[in-house]
Design a protein around this motif. Structure first.
Motif, PDB file in Angstrom:
ATOM      1  N   CYS A   1      -8.487  23.124 -34.047  1.00 17.73           N
ATOM      2  CA  CYS A   1      -8.374  23.860 -35.305  1.00 17.73           C
ATOM      3  C   CYS A   1      -9.755  23.905 -35.973  1.00 17.73           C
ATOM      4  O   CYS A   1     -10.385  22.862 -36.164  1.00 17.73           O
TER       5      CYS A   1
ATOM      6  N   CYS B   1     -10.903  22.739 -40.879  1.00 18.96           N
ATOM      7  CA  CYS B   1     -11.430  21.649 -41.698  1.00 18.96           C
ATOM      8  C   CYS B   1     -12.053  20.603 -40.804  1.00 18.96           C
ATOM      9  O   CYS B   1     -12.147  20.775 -39.593  1.00 18.96           O
TER      10      CYS B   1
ATOM     11  N   CYS C   1      -8.180  18.806 -35.537  1.00 21.63           N
ATOM     12  CA  CYS C   1      -6.895  18.625 -34.856  1.00 21.63           C
ATOM     13  C   CYS C   1      -6.790  19.561 -33.657  1.00 21.63           C
ATOM     14  O   CYS C   1      -7.305  20.681 -33.667  1.00 21.63           O
TER      15      CYS C   1
ATOM     16  N   CYS D   1      -1.526  20.381 -40.238  1.00 16.46           N
ATOM     17  CA  CYS D   1      -1.263  20.562 -41.672  1.00 16.46           C
ATOM     18  C   CYS D   1      -0.876  22.027 -41.903  1.00 16.46           C
ATOM     19  O   CYS D   1      -0.962  22.845 -40.992  1.00 16.46           O
TER      20      CYS D   1
ATOM     21  N   ASN E   1      -7.592  16.022 -45.914  1.00 15.75           N
ATOM     22  CA  ASN E   1      -7.633  15.502 -44.541  1.00 15.75           C
ATOM     23  C   ASN E   1      -8.988  14.918 -44.168  1.00 15.75           C
ATOM     24  O   ASN E   1      -9.328  14.817 -42.992  1.00 15.75           O
TER      25      ASN E   1
END
Ligand code: SF4
Length: 716
Positions: free
Chosen positions: A11, A14, A18, A46, A178
């Motif tokens: 991902c 951010c 992940c 998330c 996160n």
């Protein structure tokens, strides 16, 4: 769904990195979930990652370049767009020189391979001193303190979350963010695990954040006063004989200097200023010293303040003095797969190789404080900034006194933006060059693998073929234009790969794109034997490289080969902190806040991420609300030195008395933008209120927390 298939990728939204499992129908993502087999995130996702498809397919995302004609942005072909850039930039460079062009690098640069690989060639080609980035919005103090302590601004210690017994967190809210400057997929889960194994985590924050709500203890602190609390802890460590460097003993200089500086910050001296009881400051010091494994971690709230560098320095000073730096369960240094081990010594760190033209602010890490960008554009004189390049980011919403910057951008002679959106900043651009979406480019986290709380590696190849110029091509073409050289992006790519191979003493590189080949060279010449692009391609769920390992002295780059606790300017800054003890602190101050479904300004164009009740509210404590005759849902006028705005009031005891909070990244719906959903959920821009004239002097970082404001009710 005949074409349905699955793809795994990191991902990119951010710092948590992940692993995602994407279901695709053709070239559209129909579902995104956490990759359960991912070696680092183990299935965590998330709401932002789960919206991968909607973000990727946002109909407002630009897919062709735009050029401003007659005040309107119109689509053009790529060659035409680059010709327009050359027509706009070259005359300014030729007439006024390189410093007449400023460059701004937004936060998403650290989430792209192009940002990691092609920004440096662009900066070199431009040759400008006027480089600005999001680093001086929220993290430069950590770079500066790490630079002085360890010799490199990129040698940043992260809390060893998975093994610690006691974690003290200041100004961090990983339940929403996160994590930041500590890459930890499922940060909340890792915090819960501390408690499940009998440990504790304590949150220090002016708000009872979601993270504070889950903590074993939450201590309210007055915004911007963390340095007092931390000095109070350091004072106690010395006064009560708790300093124990342990394994660090041969590798630390400057302990006596720290003891002298801390002498004036006894807990009883700082308690009234920071709002934490003196006895609790003392007991915190004892608990940190006594815990078998403890870590102190400070983030945004400790950086975006007037004494940001001193605060960041104190965080690691405590980790050193309690013997918790560089040991399991303390604060440790990750070893990213594309980086090599060090030699244990180096040239060290310095700032001020040049200064900003108008305010004389020192260069740090090759850039100037973004808080002075508007000065450089507006102030006439030699080397006045006349042209501006942005690569991602939205400084009109994210930097202090952004109202002034917004006005300054309208006065530029030329502006080009590399950005997928026509947003509050890029609406000023004469040319907008959109990079491809995340499915159409490879992804490797050059920045965050060096900040991960467990060593691992992952690479995501493009999922969908892409024919147009990608981000690397765009930056290469801009570098060519800036340097005035003839040639194509391919020439730039080939030269970069050739140089990388030569430096690494390699003959060939794997990969189907220049970025992949450059990554392959970095991996094969990095710290881990057998690491390569091919290995990562064969392991779509990532490669686990084990828990963090002690790295001192190898990781140090200081001239002495030691952790240098003292540095030039430390005593003067400490004196300034002491002098500020007596400042009057009776007015209201503004702080920011973060939400799980938001990431600065650019996630507000996805319906699922903005739905529900209005999140852009002015939080105020019931006592202050009563004093100002404000009720829940009322509108209030908020005024600071920089500007004023009207905001909807939310009365809540989650903020401490004397503190109000607005989230950042809002203020959409400006004329000329094309973000339909965001325009329907505009919110207000908190940076209308923040003040560009105050910075943390050691790092140039903006002060975005603890802004003095006045508030009054607006007639209903
Ligand atoms: S926590 Fe960050 S990396 Fe993980 S899914 Fe959410 S946005 Fe993506």
């Amino acid at each position: 769904m005949a074409d349905s298939r699955t793809a795994y990728r990191t991902c990119p939204f951010c710092e948590a990195a992940c692993g995602l499992e994407l279901t695709l129908d053709g070239d559209r993502v129909t579902a995104a979930r956490g990759d359960r087999e991912h070696v680092f995130s183990h299935g965590f996702v998330c709401p932002k990652g789960a919206m991968f498809g909607q973000l990727n397919d946002d109909p407002d995302r630009l897919r062709r370049p735009l050029v401003k004609r007659g005040g309107e942005h119109v689509e053009v072909e790529w060659d035409e767009a680059f010709d327009e850039v050359a027509r706009g930039l070259r005359p300014i460079l030729d007439t006024y020189g390189p410093h007449a062009v400023a460059l701004y690098l937004g936060n998403p640069n650290v989430h792209t391979m192009a940002g990691g690989l092609y920004v440096t060639p662009l900066v070199k080609a431009l040759g400008t001193r006027n480089v600005f980035s999001a680093s001086t919005v929220d993290q430069m103090p950590k770079h500066v303190s790490s630079g002085y302590l360890f010799g490199s601004p990129l040698t940043i210690g992260v809390p060893d979350l998975d093994r610690t017994d006691l974690l003290l967190m200041l100004g961090a809210n990983p339940w929403e963010s996160n994590g930041s400057l500590a890459t930890a997929a499922d940060f909340p889960g890792r915090l819960k695990a501390i408690q499940q194994r009998g440990g504790r985590f304590i949150v220090v924050d002016p708000r009872r954040t979601r993270t504070a709500g889950h903590a074993d203890e939450h201590l309210f602190i007055r915004p911007g006063t963390d340095a007092y609390l931390l000095f109070g802890i350091v004072h106690t460590l010395f006064a009560d004989g708790l300093v124990a460097l342990g394994h660090l003993e041969p590798y630390v200089t400057g302990v006596d200097t720290v003891a002298e500086l801390a002498a004036g910050f006894a807990p009883q001296d700082v308690s009234a200023v920071c709002g934490v009881p003196a006895e609790r400051i003392r007991s915190l010091a004892h608990e940190l010293a006594a815990a078998p494994r403890a870590a102190v971690y400070g983030r945004i709230g400790t950086c975006t303040v007037e004494f940001g560098t001193l605060t960041s320095w104190l965080v690691d000073v405590i980790n050193v003095l309690t013997g918790n730096l560089d040991r399991a369960g303390g604060v440790m240094f990750p070893l990213a797969p594309h980086l090599s081990k060090g030699r244990g010594t180096g040239k060290g760190f310095r700032v001020g190789r040049w200064h900003s033209r108008v305010r004389g602010l020192p260069e740090v890490k090759g850039e100037l404080p973004v808080a002075t960008l508007a000065d450089e554009i507006e102030t006439p004189g030699d080397e006045q900034v006349r042209a501006f390049i942005t690569v991602a980011g939205n400084p009109v919403l994210s930097t202090p006194n952004s109202g002034r910057l917004d006005r300054a951008l309208s006065g530029l002679s030329f502006m080009v933006s590399v950005d997928p959106y026509l947003n509050e900043t890029t609406r000023h651009a004469d040319v907008v060059l959109p990079p491809p979406d995340a499915l159409r480019k490879g992804h490797y986290d050059f920045s965050f693998l060096a900040l991960a709380v467990r060593n691992f590696a992952a690479y995501s190849p493009p999922v969908v073929p892409f024919g147009g110029p990608d981000e690397c091509d765009i930056l290469a073409r801009l570098a060519l234009i800036a340097s005035g050289r003839e040639g194509s992006a391919d020439d730039v790519h080939e030269s970069m790969v050739r140089q990388a191979l030569s430096r690494a003493n390699l003959e060939t590189a794997s990969g189907s794109s220049p970025a992949e080949r450059l990554l392959d060279v970095a991996l094969r010449s990095g710290a881990y034997e057998g690491m390569s692009l091919d290995l990562l391609l064969a392991n779509p769920h990532g490669v686990d490289l084990g828990p963090l390992q002690p790295r001192i002295p190898e990781v140090l780059r200081t001239p002495s080969g030691k952790i240098e606790l003292s540095f030039d300017g430390l005593a003067a800054e400490t004196d300034r902190l002491r002098g500020a003890l007596d400042r009057p602190r009776d007015g209201l101050v503004l702080i920011g806040r973060r939400h799980l479904r938001s990431n600065n300004s650019w996630m507000h164009n996805v319906p699922a991420l903005v739905k529900g009740r209005d999140r852009c509210t002015l939080q105020i404590h019931p006592l202050d609300a009563a004093r100002l005759d404000l009720g829940d849902g009322d509108d209030a006028q908020v005024t600071s030195r920089a500007g004023g705005l009207a905001a909807r009031v939310e009365v809540t005891d989650t903020v401490m008395p004397g503190v109000v909070s607005l989230p950042h990244g809002w203020g959409h719906g400006q004329p000329g933008t094309r973000m339909t959903v965001a325009a329907d959920h505009p919110g207000v821009n908190s940076n209308i209120l923040t003040d560009e004239t105050t910075v943390d002097p050691l790092s140039g970082n903006s002060v975005l927390n603890g802004i003095p404001v006045e508030i009054k009710a607006l007639a209903g």
